[in-house]
Design an enzyme around this catalytic site. Structure first.
Site, PDB file in Angstrom:
ATOM      1  N   LYS A  61     -28.351  41.072 -28.462  1.00 41.17           N
ATOM      2  CA  LYS A  61     -27.740  40.493 -27.269  1.00 41.17           C
ATOM      3  C   LYS A  61     -28.218  39.074 -26.973  1.00 41.17           C
ATOM      4  CE  LYS A  61     -29.989  43.868 -24.955  1.00 41.17           C
ATOM      5  NZ  LYS A  61     -31.082  44.242 -25.840  1.00 41.17           N
ATOM      6  N   HIS A 191     -40.116  48.005 -22.209  1.00 43.84           N
ATOM      7  CA  HIS A 191     -39.743  46.591 -22.259  1.00 43.84           C
ATOM      8  C   HIS A 191     -40.320  45.939 -21.013  1.00 43.84           C
ATOM      9  CE1 HIS A 191     -37.550  42.900 -22.086  1.00 43.84           C
ATOM     10  NE2 HIS A 191     -37.088  43.110 -23.290  1.00 43.84           N
ATOM     11  N   GLU A 265     -38.640  44.947 -29.989  1.00 40.46           N
ATOM     12  CA  GLU A 265     -37.265  44.465 -29.761  1.00 40.46           C
ATOM     13  C   GLU A 265     -37.249  43.003 -29.333  1.00 40.46           C
ATOM     14  OE1 GLU A 265     -35.848  47.046 -26.675  1.00 40.46           O
ATOM     15  OE2 GLU A 265     -36.293  48.855 -27.805  1.00 40.46           O
TER      16      GLU A 265
HETATM   17  N1  PLP Z   1     -34.813  45.088 -25.420  1.00 41.19           N
HETATM   18  C1  PLP Z   1     -34.085  45.357 -24.313  1.00 41.19           C
HETATM   19  C2  PLP Z   1     -33.831  46.796 -23.989  1.00 41.19           C
HETATM   20  C3  PLP Z   1     -33.590  44.328 -23.505  1.00 41.19           C
HETATM   21  O1  PLP Z   1     -32.878  44.637 -22.420  1.00 41.19           O
HETATM   22  C4  PLP Z   1     -33.847  42.979 -23.866  1.00 41.19           C
HETATM   23  C5  PLP Z   1     -33.351  41.883 -23.026  1.00 41.19           C
HETATM   24  O2  PLP Z   1     -32.581  42.035 -22.125  1.00 41.19           O
HETATM   25  C6  PLP Z   1     -34.598  42.732 -25.039  1.00 41.19           C
HETATM   26  C7  PLP Z   1     -35.061  43.800 -25.785  1.00 41.19           C
HETATM   27  C8  PLP Z   1     -34.928  41.345 -25.487  1.00 41.19           C
HETATM   28  O3  PLP Z   1     -35.774  40.700 -24.602  1.00 41.19           O
HETATM   29  P1  PLP Z   1     -36.386  39.283 -24.947  1.00 41.19           P
HETATM   30  O4  PLP Z   1     -35.273  38.364 -25.215  1.00 41.19           O
HETATM   31  O5  PLP Z   1     -37.174  38.890 -23.755  1.00 41.19           O
HETATM   32  O6  PLP Z   1     -37.289  39.463 -26.132  1.00 41.19           O
END
Ligand code: PLP
Length: 415
Positions: A61, A191, A265
């Site tokens: 995402k 997270h 993640e």
């Molecule tokens: N994992 C989950 C479930 C998330 O909702 C997000 C971001 O919204 C991420 C990972 C990635 O977070 P970041 O970009 O801070 O590493």
């Protein structure tokens, strides 16, 4: 034939020089991105240097551009997907279903069914209803219970109110429920939130996860997978270095040599620094405010419906400077940077000081790789910005040595 991006292999990545060249070559007065793909490769190498036990499942995402998702897939990264659509895209790249975590605690049934059809087995949950849903539609899925942790101060985006169950009683209740339903809980996910700078919260999260493992295993579950989520900043490396020390020590302290598989993640970590947005000041209006001060209103070829969607909601940092070099003593003027949509809420930056700009000048937004391209819309008919990717020759050679053979590159390369 579908459009394919072109990655250019160059000797040296010099940002401002590349920006000047592109403006000259294309004659554009619209926004564009310059991407240092080498930074993504270097981040991948650094990740394993710092946390060799932790496999990164890139959060799709965060930035879904081929330069990002294609490069990471070619390096052998796994993927965090939040929907059927993201799973589809990741599988299309040739990534195996066993390398995907469906990291969404609340899922429509059709998405669960799709994951089942495509053998994407690993998914998160944080509530009782989701357990019944999974039981009914994908009873042998592998589940991670998502715990909630709330950092005290520094988060740019916190998730606790929406996702995760509290460690302790609430999580124990869900683990008992999963056991009753004979579901396969493999471990714990958390997270911390986007842009978290607190190392202590990772220590607490790993400690509480270890307690959840102990409890789950005492119920007869076979928990051996820990997912330490995302939230690692990408524009400087000090934070990840600090976090990695805290994380590595906590594994040793709280899991004490247990045969544990660890995934994560990260999104922002891989992408934030690699993208630079270049936007044009297409119009301006100099107004006098109620104190009699001159305020410079600039209108740029971007806005909250394009690259600045997330900052308006969450106050994600915006690093702005002018392309034109100005002498140090140049006076700074009170300025507002407006987005280009007809919506009066479309403000990129308010109350900032900038040297006076003329129509047609350029603003540079470095560190624009996260949640900008992937949240952009077509509101008001403005198209997505072109993206120009580069990689230094030395890093290109390293990348080629590291590539996973069965994944084809998603872009063309000009050497
Ligand atoms: N994992 C989950 C479930 C998330 O909702 C997000 C971001 O919204 C991420 C990972 C990635 O977070 P970041 O970009 O801070 O590493």
């Amino acid at each position: 034939m579908a459009h394919r991006e072109i990655l250019k292999v160059i000797e040296k990545f010099e940002l401002d020089k590349l920006i000047h060249e592109h403006i000259k070559k294309t004659g554009t007065d619209e926004s564009f991105f310059i991407v240092n793909v080498g930074d993504i490769v270097e981040k991948f190498i650094l990740w394993y240097d710092l946390m060799p036990r932790v496999d990164p499942d890139y959060a799709f995402k965060c930035n879904n551009h081929p330069f990002v998702v294609g490069t990471l897939a070619a390096l052998g990264a796994g993927y965090d997907c939040a929907s059927r659509g993201e799973i589809e895209k990741v599988l299309e790249m040739g990534v195996g279903p066993e390398k995907i975590v469906f990291a969404q605690t609340v899922k429509p049934v059709s998405h669960i069914n799709y994951a089942k059809d495509r053998n994407v087995r690993l998914m998160t949950f944080d509530n009782e209803d989701e357990l019944y849903k999974v039981k009914k539609h994908f009873s042998d899925a592998e589940l991670l219970i998502r715990l909630r942790f709330d950092p005290k101060s520094t988060n740019k985006i916190s998730f606790g109110e929406k996702f995760g169950c509290m460690p302790g009683e609430a999580s124990e209740f869900l683990l008992r429920k999963a056991t009753e339903l004979k579901l396969n809980v493999k471990g714990v996910a958390f997270h911390i939130g986007v842009g978290c700078l607190e190392y202590e919260i990772f220590i607490k999260a790993i400690k509480d996860s270890a307690a959840a493992f102990k409890y789950g295993n005492s119920l007869g579950l076979k928990m051996d997978l820990l997912d330490i989520g995302g939230g690692y900043p990408g524009k400087e490396t000090e934070t990840i270095t600090g976090v990695s020390k805290a994380v590595n020590e906590s594994f040793r302290k709280y899991f004490d040599g247990a045969p544990l598989k660890i995934i994560s993640e990260p999104g922002t970590y891989f992408t934030e620094k690699s993208f630079t947005l270049v936007a044009n000041v297409h119009s301006r209006n100099v107004k006098i405010d109620e104190n009699g001060d001159e305020i410079f209103h600039y209108y740029i070829t971007d806005g909250i419906y394009q690259s600045f969607n997330m900052n308006s909601l969450h106050g994600v940092d915006i690093d702005v400077r002018t392309l034109k070099e100005t002498p140090k003593e140049t006076p700074l003027k009170k300025s507002i940077i407006w987005g280009r949509a007809c919506d009066p809420h479309d403000i990129v930056l308010k109350d900032i000081l900038l040297p006076e700009l003329q129509c047609g000048e350029w603003l540079i937004f470095e560190n624009s790789g996260s949640y900008r391209i992937s949240t952009s819309t077509f509101f008001n008919g403005f198209p997505n910005h072109p993206v120009y990717g580069f990689i230094e020759k030395k890093i290109w050679e390293t990348f080629n040595k590291m590539r996973v053979p069965h994944i084809k590159l998603m872009y063309d390369v000009h050497e």
